[in-house]
Design an enzyme around this catalytic site. Structure first.
Site, PDB file in Angstrom:
ATOM      1  N   THR A   3       0.886  -1.156   0.000  1.00 21.37           N
ATOM      2  CA  THR A   3       0.000   0.000   0.000  1.00 21.37           C
ATOM      3  C   THR A   3       0.922   1.203   0.000  1.00 21.37           C
ATOM      4  O   THR A   3       2.118   1.061   0.210  1.00 21.37           O
ATOM      5  CB  THR A   3      -0.896  -0.039   1.260  1.00 21.37           C
ATOM      6  N   GLY A  38      -0.311  -3.768   5.248  1.00 19.86           N
ATOM      7  CA  GLY A  38      -1.350  -4.739   5.578  1.00 19.86           C
ATOM      8  C   GLY A  38      -1.931  -4.459   6.953  1.00 19.86           C
ATOM      9  O   GLY A  38      -2.162  -3.306   7.333  1.00 19.86           O
TER      10      GLY A  38
END
Length: 568
Positions: free
Chosen positions: A377, A470
């Site tokens: 991410t 995560g």
């Protein structure tokens, strides 16, 4: 010609390494505005937008689109995310652009006749792709809080895509992977291999012509440049040819949402976070409520005692995450206000012993065991010249998402459907969770750990923070906040400090493999905790604002290869 390009590029990178390196624990400084992101080109683009008089949202939009070019592992227009906004007037809001399940999705769409997942298809297949939300979310935020013309914000990303940039070791690794799997990823090979047959090498220039054309359509037509017209047709046609289920109707129906933030108070500071389907805002506020009675500063940063209380807070927040949270449009009775209340924290505090670890008892904590969630991410933090703040986290899910490039459109699709509970009703010790709140339904958004957060004092932002990682995102963000507020560290030291992670089940604490003394770990183990070590947790990107002087301090986590804090 290629050798010359490589030599000049390497020379450029060697020179610029010293211009954008931040010295680890020494923050970058500015007095007007700042952008911090995971790639120096994107940070510089966002800073330049601020210099032109752009708002924090303008800069975040330009930075995010630039990351979609320069950070293909996580920067995206084929994924989704969340944006938290805090204005200089003390008003705050959030934008939810998490991906959705397609209309053709079903609760058991990944299961075979035995009720087991077929070939990891909820992660590694074209039917793992959720309907992308990034373009809709950035467009909605700009409609509400943008100042500069939309088209102006897209131009820098288009130029990078057309002219190219020197690849990082991360892209080199991906190119080698694509070479090994090119027969199954032909559209990806056209972008990330030279002539579709040779892996990229350090110093090579990555040019993305198809992506540039897609960005031009978004530049010219806004949201409709992605969700309607040629780009939508390219997506849906590619799906039809390759067994996917996203249609032009799915794309036309997609809408981003503006939502009220999750808010808390920690030792006089206001905490502003993202509401569900992000679990991050709820979890951070809940953990801070649990930690508030303890004098962490007196215990000392990363002492065994302070780590004990951090772990106990993490354990309880992650249990509630598994039990209660999902897409609010499909779970209208989620007890969010109860979970983030001070009274609930008092009940949880009564369970915590001073020198003894609790046990993550699945019988008392919803019988859930949290499944894997990828760490790929990216996050960006922005403060503009007027004191407005943005914290934005978005993702493709796994590194390079599905690894599938839309033919002719040039961008990678997410594999976010893997964040749903794929086997309804099955929860076991192997990592499967099957509770109803996050089961697959058409147009439902999957639960996320992304945790864009802003901390304010007296109606002004003083800390803008977030991270990839995560499920570790939540605990990384928590620890940076505690490092600043309790341990009085500057933003760079707060980010560079070693981190831990506990997520209720499995009942074990992950320690970064540096920075913790053997004595600390010995005492921690004697309390009944279990430890495993790993290399790295998160890549936080943060900004701190001195409420007295107004000076801005920024830091890009050194765990990120190309991150930069760019201010002026």
């Amino acid at each position: 010609m290629l050798k010359c390009i490589r030599f000049s590029t390497i020379l450029f990178l060697l020179i610029n390494q010293f211009s954008f390196a931040q010295g680890g624990r020494i923050p970058a400084q500015a007095d007007s505005g700042m952008v911090v992101s995971s790639h120096y080109l994107a940070s510089e683009i966002g800073r330049d937008i601020l210099k032109k008089g752009g708002s924090a949202v303008d800069a975040s939009v330009a930075t995010a689109f630039a990351l979609s070019v320069s950070l293909p592992a996580a920067g995206n227009i084929g994924g989704g995310g969340f944006l938290v906004y805090y204005g200089n007037d003390g008003k705050s809001t959030t934008f939810n652009f998490r991906e959705k399940a397609p209309l053709a999705a079903t609760r058991e769409m990944y299961l075979d006749e035995k009720g087991e997942i077929r070939n990891n298809s909820n992660h590694d297949s074209i039917i793992a792709v959720g309907v992308p939300g990034t373009v809709a979310g950035l467009y909605l935020a700009h409609e509400k809080y943008g100042k500069l013309p939309w088209a102006e914000l897209l131009e820098p990303a288009i130029k990078i895509a057309e002219n190219g940039f020197a690849i990082s070791p991360e892209i080199e690794w991906f190119s080698k992977w694509v070479l090994e799997n090119k027969d199954d990823y032909r559209s990806t090979a056209k972008i990330f291999l030279k002539d579709s047959v040779t892996a990229l090498k350090p110093g090579d220039i990555l040019i993305q012509k198809d992506l540039a054309e897609t960005l031009k359509r978004i530049r010219d037509k806004g949201k409709d440049g992605f969700y309607r017209g040629k780009t939508a047709s390219l997506i849906s046609d590619y799906m039809k040819r390759n067994g996917g289920i996203i249609t032009e109707v799915d794309l036309e129906k997609y809408e981003a949402e503006e939502r009220e933030p999750v808010k808390g108070n920690y030792k006089g500071y206001e905490i502003i976070g993202m509401p569900p389907p992000s679990s991050g805002g709820v979890a951070v506020v809940e953990m801070l409520n649990i930690l508030e009675p303890y004098d962490l500063a007196k215990m000392g940063q990363n002492s065994a005692q302070s780590l004990h209380y951090l772990t106990e807070a993490m354990r309880r927040a992650f249990a509630d995450r598994a039990q209660y949270l999902g897409d609010p449009n499909f779970n209208p009775k989620m007890p969010v206000n109860e979970v983030i209340s001070k009274n609930y924290a008092k009940i949880l505090n009564e369970q915590i012993q001073e020198n003894k670890a609790s046990v993550s008892d699945s019988a008392n904590f919803n019988k859930a065991h949290l499944a894997y969630e990828s760490s790929e991410t990216t996050h960006l933090s922005v403060i503009d010249t007027e004191g407005n703040a943005v914290s934005l986290t978005y993702t493709l899910e796994a590194s390079y998402g599905s690894k599938i490039v839309v033919e002719g459109a040039g961008f990678i699709l997410n594999n976010e459907m893997g964040d749903f509970n794929a086997i309804p009703g099955l929860t076991n010790s192997k990592g499967r969770i099957g509770t109803p709140a996050n089961q697959i339904e058409p147009e439902k958004r999957m639960l996320s750990s992304m945790t864009p957060t802003i901390v304010a004092k007296d109606g002004k932002p003083i800390l803008i923070i977030g991270s990839p990682g995560g499920r570790t995102i939540i605990n990384t963000t928590l620890q940076v906040i505690v490092n600043v507020l309790d341990y009085d560290l500057n933003i760079a030291k707060a980010i560079e400090s070693p981190r831990i992670h506990h997520q209720w089940l499995p009942d074990i604490t992950s320690f970064e493999d540096w920075g913790f003394s053997e004595d600390t770990k010995k005492i921690y183990l004697e309390m009944g905790h279990k430890i495993k070590t790993y290399n790295s947790q998160g890549r936080a990107m943060g900004i701190q604002i001195d409420p007295v002087s107004g000076m801005i301090y920024g830091a890009a986590d050194s765990r990120s290869y190309d991150g930069k804090a760019a201010g002026f």
